[in-house]
Design an enzyme around this catalytic site. Structure first.
Site, mmCIF file in Angstrom:
data_model
loop_
_atom_site.group_PDB
_atom_site.id
_atom_site.type_symbol
_atom_site.label_atom_id
_atom_site.label_comp_id
_atom_site.label_asym_id
_atom_site.label_seq_id
_atom_site.Cartn_x
_atom_site.Cartn_y
_atom_site.Cartn_z
ATOM 1 N N GLY A 49 44.044 34.336 40.554
ATOM 2 C CA GLY A 49 43.541 34.273 39.197
ATOM 3 C C GLY A 49 42.101 34.698 39.080
ATOM 4 N N CYS A 50 41.744 35.805 39.697
ATOM 5 C CA CYS A 50 40.357 36.264 39.672
ATOM 6 C C CYS A 50 40.079 36.926 38.337
ATOM 7 C CB CYS A 50 40.122 37.238 40.818
ATOM 8 S SG CYS A 50 38.448 37.860 40.911
ATOM 9 N N GLY A 51 39.230 36.292 37.530
ATOM 10 C CA GLY A 51 39.064 36.716 36.153
ATOM 11 C C GLY A 51 38.458 38.083 35.967
#
Length: 269
Positions: free
Chosen positions: A110-112
């Site tokens: 979930g790396c924004g």
């Protein structure tokens, strides 16, 4: 559509004060999730394989690929042995936004901002939230965060997931979403709020993580006036919230917390 397991009971060897012993623990599942639009993969993220329709809608909205749900004409979830492909068909107008903001992300949880190819894209300008007379009490802030923790069914089993919830004063939580990635949990929540047609300006988004700039960006894209978090914000998150007219509340512990921006929305009570 497909139903995916979001957790699994795993047997393992544990060491305790009495020595080694056989044990078991429920752990969350993790899978590569591809977001594909009109036959082209736009992003791949590691995520908990649950609430995938909400995830796809929330991601599409916060990435400005679509501006409303109706611009997604079809959505299919296809499971493969190696992962899951969420296949969306877009209306004609969103295709221009898609080509302008193409990004590819892979491998991280979930790396924004993973895979964004320019600083301008990472720090894209946000339209400030409209001024409104809505206020929230100190009890509202405390209740939003406390009720979120109590509603995290997956985290209660695994102690390994982030949560995001939408809270309306006097009514409670309307939606809670969980994921191994904090950005994913918020995207799932935004998708759920959009699908239900809830008025974001009437509520608070509560999150169980720190507040990075991406979390602020997503909250502003939703249109919620208050973002409340258990952990601390970054300096850039504070500056971004200030510029976007978002009230940023952090380090919430019951009715004790810090308000970093636009404090007038929070009143004693």
């Amino acid at each position: 559509m497909t139903n995916q397991k979001i957790s699994r009971d795993v047997h393992h060897l544990a060491h305790r004060m009495s020595g080694f012993q056989e044990s078991s623990r429920i752990v969350p599942e993790e899978a590569p999730i591809a977001m594909s639009y009109n036959g082209t993969t736009q992003a791949v993220m590691m995520a908990t394989p649950g609430d995938l329709e909400d995830f796809a809608i929330g991601f599409s909205l916060t990435e400005n690929i679509v501006t409303r749900i109706e611009e997604i004409e079809a959505l299919d979830i296809v499971a493969f042995e190696s992962g899951i492909d969420i296949q969306m068909k877009l209306a004609k107008q969103p295709e221009q936004r898609l080509s302008a903001r193409r990004r590819f992300m892979a491998g991280q949880v979930g790396c924004g901002l993973c895979g964004i190819d320019s600083i301008e894209q990472a720090l894209r300008p946000l339209h400030p939230l409209e001024e409104c007379s809505t206020t929230f009490t100190t009890r509202d802030i405390a209740a939003a965060v406390a009720s979120l923790g109590a509603a995290q069914a997956l985290n209660a089993k695994t102690h390994a997931t982030h949560g995001a919830g939408f809270f309306r004063p006097g009514e409670g939580l309307f939606a809670v979403r969980e994921d191994i990635g904090r950005h994913n949990a918020l995207d799932k929540l935004i998708g759920a709020v959009a699908r239900e047609g809830l008025l974001a300006e009437e509520g608070i988004v509560a999150i169980t993580s720190r507040v990075s700039v991406e979390m602020v960006q997503k909250a502003v894209m939703l249109g919620v006036p208050v973002l409340a978090a258990i952990s601390a914000p970054t300096a850039l998150a504070i500056r971004t919230a200030e510029a976007a007219n978002l009230t940023l509340v952090a380090l919430v512990r019951d009715e004790e917390f810090d308000i970093y921006t636009h404090c007038g929305r929070i009143i004693e009570g």
